[in-house]
Write an enzyme that holds these catalytic residues in place. Structure first.
Site, PDB file in Angstrom:
ATOM      1  N   GLU A 166       0.836  -1.209   0.000  1.00 33.16           N
ATOM      2  CA  GLU A 166       0.000   0.000   0.000  1.00 33.16           C
ATOM      3  C   GLU A 166       0.865   1.251   0.000  1.00 33.16           C
ATOM      4  O   GLU A 166       2.084   1.183   0.200  1.00 33.16           O
ATOM      5  CB  GLU A 166      -0.916   0.003   1.227  1.00 33.16           C
ATOM      6  CG  GLU A 166      -0.152  -0.011   2.538  1.00 33.16           C
ATOM      7  CD  GLU A 166      -0.790   0.846   3.617  1.00 33.16           C
ATOM      8  OE1 GLU A 166      -1.190   1.987   3.326  1.00 33.16           O
ATOM      9  OE2 GLU A 166      -0.863   0.374   4.762  1.00 33.16           O
ATOM     10  N   LYS A 204      -5.382  10.803   0.419  1.00 29.42           N
ATOM     11  CA  LYS A 204      -5.530   9.460   0.970  1.00 29.42           C
ATOM     12  C   LYS A 204      -6.667   8.798   0.190  1.00 29.42           C
ATOM     13  O   LYS A 204      -7.793   9.295   0.195  1.00 29.42           O
ATOM     14  CB  LYS A 204      -5.856   9.579   2.463  1.00 29.42           C
ATOM     15  CG  LYS A 204      -6.117   8.273   3.164  1.00 29.42           C
ATOM     16  CD  LYS A 204      -6.199   8.509   4.680  1.00 29.42           C
ATOM     17  CE  LYS A 204      -6.868   7.358   5.390  1.00 29.42           C
ATOM     18  NZ  LYS A 204      -6.995   7.617   6.842  1.00 29.42           N
ATOM     19  N   VAL A 212      -5.414   0.401   2.717  1.00 30.43           N
ATOM     20  CA  VAL A 212      -5.543  -1.051   2.613  1.00 30.43           C
ATOM     21  C   VAL A 212      -6.711  -1.377   1.664  1.00 30.43           C
ATOM     22  O   VAL A 212      -6.572  -2.178   0.731  1.00 30.43           O
ATOM     23  CB  VAL A 212      -5.757  -1.676   4.007  1.00 30.43           C
ATOM     24  CG1 VAL A 212      -6.199  -3.131   3.894  1.00 30.43           C
ATOM     25  CG2 VAL A 212      -4.472  -1.569   4.825  1.00 30.43           C
ATOM     26  N   ASP A 230     -17.336   5.287  13.048  1.00 26.80           N
ATOM     27  CA  ASP A 230     -16.128   5.440  12.236  1.00 26.80           C
ATOM     28  C   ASP A 230     -15.495   4.063  12.094  1.00 26.80           C
ATOM     29  O   ASP A 230     -14.705   3.630  12.923  1.00 26.80           O
ATOM     30  CB  ASP A 230     -15.163   6.448  12.866  1.00 26.80           C
ATOM     31  CG  ASP A 230     -13.942   6.697  11.982  1.00 26.80           C
ATOM     32  OD1 ASP A 230     -13.812   6.017  10.932  1.00 26.80           O
ATOM     33  OD2 ASP A 230     -13.136   7.565  12.336  1.00 26.80           O
ATOM     34  N   SER A 238     -13.433   1.686   9.478  1.00 30.90           N
ATOM     35  CA  SER A 238     -12.621   1.772   8.265  1.00 30.90           C
ATOM     36  C   SER A 238     -13.203   0.927   7.135  1.00 30.90           C
ATOM     37  O   SER A 238     -13.637  -0.215   7.356  1.00 30.90           O
ATOM     38  CB  SER A 238     -11.205   1.300   8.559  1.00 30.90           C
ATOM     39  OG  SER A 238     -10.433   1.327   7.384  1.00 30.90           O
ATOM     40  N   ASP A 268     -11.499  -0.499   5.214  1.00 25.40           N
ATOM     41  CA  ASP A 268     -10.625  -1.684   5.170  1.00 25.40           C
ATOM     42  C   ASP A 268     -11.406  -2.942   5.561  1.00 25.40           C
ATOM     43  O   ASP A 268     -11.191  -4.017   4.987  1.00 25.40           O
ATOM     44  CB  ASP A 268      -9.448  -1.536   6.141  1.00 25.40           C
ATOM     45  CG  ASP A 268      -8.459  -0.457   5.732  1.00 25.40           C
ATOM     46  OD1 ASP A 268      -8.627   0.143   4.661  1.00 25.40           O
ATOM     47  OD2 ASP A 268      -7.515  -0.224   6.514  1.00 25.40           O
ATOM     48  N   LYS A 317      -4.457  -1.477  14.071  1.00 30.38           N
ATOM     49  CA  LYS A 317      -3.713  -0.443  14.789  1.00 30.38           C
ATOM     50  C   LYS A 317      -4.272  -0.299  16.202  1.00 30.38           C
ATOM     51  O   LYS A 317      -5.474  -0.292  16.410  1.00 30.38           O
ATOM     52  CB  LYS A 317      -3.771   0.867  14.026  1.00 30.38           C
ATOM     53  CG  LYS A 317      -2.823   0.845  12.822  1.00 30.38           C
ATOM     54  CD  LYS A 317      -2.728   2.177  12.141  1.00 30.38           C
ATOM     55  CE  LYS A 317      -3.975   2.489  11.367  1.00 30.38           C
ATOM     56  NZ  LYS A 317      -4.045   1.872  10.045  1.00 30.38           N
TER      57      LYS A 317
HETATM   58  N1  PSU Z   1      -0.799   1.149   8.914  1.00 30.88           N
HETATM   59  C1  PSU Z   1       0.225   1.959   9.224  1.00 30.88           C
HETATM   60  N2  PSU Z   1       0.148   3.272   8.832  1.00 30.88           N
HETATM   61  C2  PSU Z   1      -0.920   3.732   8.082  1.00 30.88           C
HETATM   62  C3  PSU Z   1      -1.979   2.858   7.744  1.00 30.88           C
HETATM   63  C4  PSU Z   1      -1.868   1.573   8.200  1.00 30.88           C
HETATM   64  O1  PSU Z   1       1.190   1.540   9.844  1.00 30.88           O
HETATM   65  O2  PSU Z   1      -0.922   4.895   7.711  1.00 30.88           O
HETATM   66  C5  PSU Z   1      -3.148   3.327   6.886  1.00 30.88           C
HETATM   67  C6  PSU Z   1      -3.602   2.152   6.016  1.00 30.88           C
HETATM   68  O3  PSU Z   1      -3.454   2.520   4.681  1.00 30.88           O
HETATM   69  C7  PSU Z   1      -5.048   1.940   6.381  1.00 30.88           C
HETATM   70  C8  PSU Z   1      -5.460   3.332   6.795  1.00 30.88           C
HETATM   71  O4  PSU Z   1      -5.796   1.447   5.314  1.00 30.88           O
HETATM   72  O5  PSU Z   1      -4.318   3.762   7.548  1.00 30.88           O
HETATM   73  C9  PSU Z   1      -6.747   3.295   7.567  1.00 30.88           C
HETATM   74  O6  PSU Z   1      -7.317   4.569   7.562  1.00 30.88           O
HETATM   75  P1  PSU Z   1      -8.827   4.780   8.059  1.00 30.88           P
HETATM   76  O7  PSU Z   1      -8.815   4.437   9.514  1.00 30.88           O
HETATM   77  O8  PSU Z   1      -9.135   6.249   7.800  1.00 30.88           O
HETATM   78  O9  PSU Z   1      -9.684   3.876   7.235  1.00 30.88           O
HETATM   79 MN    MN Z   2     -12.323   6.273   9.407  1.00 25.58          MN
END
Ligand code: PSU
Ligand code: MN
Length: 311
Positions: A28, A89, A109, A139, A141, A143, A160
């Site tokens: 990614e 993003k 992702v 919220d 993701s 993903d 995470k």
């Molecule tokens: N893992 C990391 N750093 C990141 C991400 C994941 O170590 O920046 C990113 C990935 O691309 C994941 C995104 O898909 O954060 C998720 O963002 P959100 O919570 O807004 O969906």
């Molecule tokens: Mn989000």
């Protein structure tokens, strides 16, 4: 069904590897554009590709360059994404906007899985997947949706730790995503090796993971196989040390009224500041570690000839 070639560009090296049936690992690029500061982000991108090559597989980093979805970014592309202050993003819903506006973007992702699937790549390595946010149960993701409907082996170090991990695991169960613990019974928590939460299945070798994925898809499942690889012991930040920092960063995000796409990048950056880069270092280590495991899985996947598949 496929993105036309005007939208999706598979670079020659990657195309050749796909056509020759060589082991490939998708990577990614949101981690480059929104996860880490420059120049660590660029070095990390190069390091992950290098880990995969050394292990005997072919890396294909995915991102959006001037409105084109690129599978197998060149070093010039990586540099452009790593340094563009306007870079977006890109999750699944953001592709079309970036295409029509000819923008640069790092794919999340979910976004990377969409493009990797179009290119026919089965194995993908990332750091940590997105999930259900703490204190903001709406919220969630994209993903998790992508994992639910994209047949792909996704290697990560868990979700995470900034997220609500129990809720994230519940959601993965709802979306029929098996959560494999690589040589562990516990769902890893990104910076820490343990979370106290169980995985759905422990597997101890890349070959076992490849066989598991074949069985999963042979029965008609369309969901991903999520492989969770605990951060190496030497780089781990114990849960009790990282948790107070996460609580502080999440509180600050709420106080600032942050929403949507901005939340995750803010939290990762604040953790790095508060921990004096300890979380950033841990993040870099686990990303390289995941790239290595993904390469081994891609090789194991390719070594299992489809003709010997017993469906
Ligand atoms: N893992 C990391 N750093 C990141 C991400 C994941 O170590 O920046 C990113 C990935 O691309 C994941 C995104 O898909 O954060 C998720 O963002 P959100 O919570 O807004 O969906
Ligand atoms: Mn989000």
């Amino acid at each position: 069904m496929n993105m036309t070639k005007n939208y999706l560009r598979i670079t020659p090296r990657t195309r050749e590897a796909i056509q020759m049936g060589l082991p490939l690992v998708a990577l990614e690029s949101t981690v480059i554009t929104h996860g880490l500061p420059y120049p660590q982000n660029l070095r990390l991108a190069q390091d992950m590709e290098h880990e995969i090559e050394v292990a005997g597989a072919h890396p294909a980093t995915i991102g959006v360059v001037r409105g084109q979805v690129v599978v197998g970014l060149s070093s010039g592309d990586l540099n452009a994404l790593a340094t563009d202050p306007q870079v977006r993003k890109i999750s699944r819903r953001d592709f079309a906007a970036a295409i029509v506006q000819e923008a640069n973007g790092g794919t999340t992702v979910a976004g990377t899985m969409l493009a990797a699937r179009q290119a026919g790549i089965t194995v993908f390595a990332t750091g940590g997947i997105g999930g259900v946010h703490r204190g903001a149960p709406f919220d969630i993701s994209t993903d998790l949706q992508a994992l639910g409907d994209t047949p792909m082996i996704v290697v990560c170090a868990g979700a995470k730790a900034i997220l609500d991990l129990p809720a994230t695991l519940e959601y993965l169960e709802t979306m029929s995503v098996p959560v494999i613990g690589y040589a562990t019974d516990e769902f890893p928590a990104f910076y820490s090796r343990s979370s106290g939460l169980p995985v759905s299945q422990r597997l101890d070798t890349p070959e076992a993971i490849a066989a598991f994925a074949r069985a999963h898809w042979a029965l008609g499942n369309q969901s991903a196989v999520l492989v969770t690889n605990p951060i190496p012991r030497h780089a781990e930040i114990p849960r009790e040390q990282v948790e107070p920092i996460i609580v502080q960063a999440v509180r600050e995000a709420h106080e600032r009224g942050l929403r949507g796409q901005a939340v995750t990048p803010f939290l990762l950056q604040r953790l790095g500041e508060i921990s004096q880069r300890r979380t950033t270092e841990a993040n870099l280590t686990l990303l390289r570690h995941n790239a290595r495991l993904a390469a081994a899985i891609a090789i194991a996947w390719n070594n299992t000839a489809p003709s010997s598949r017993a469906i």
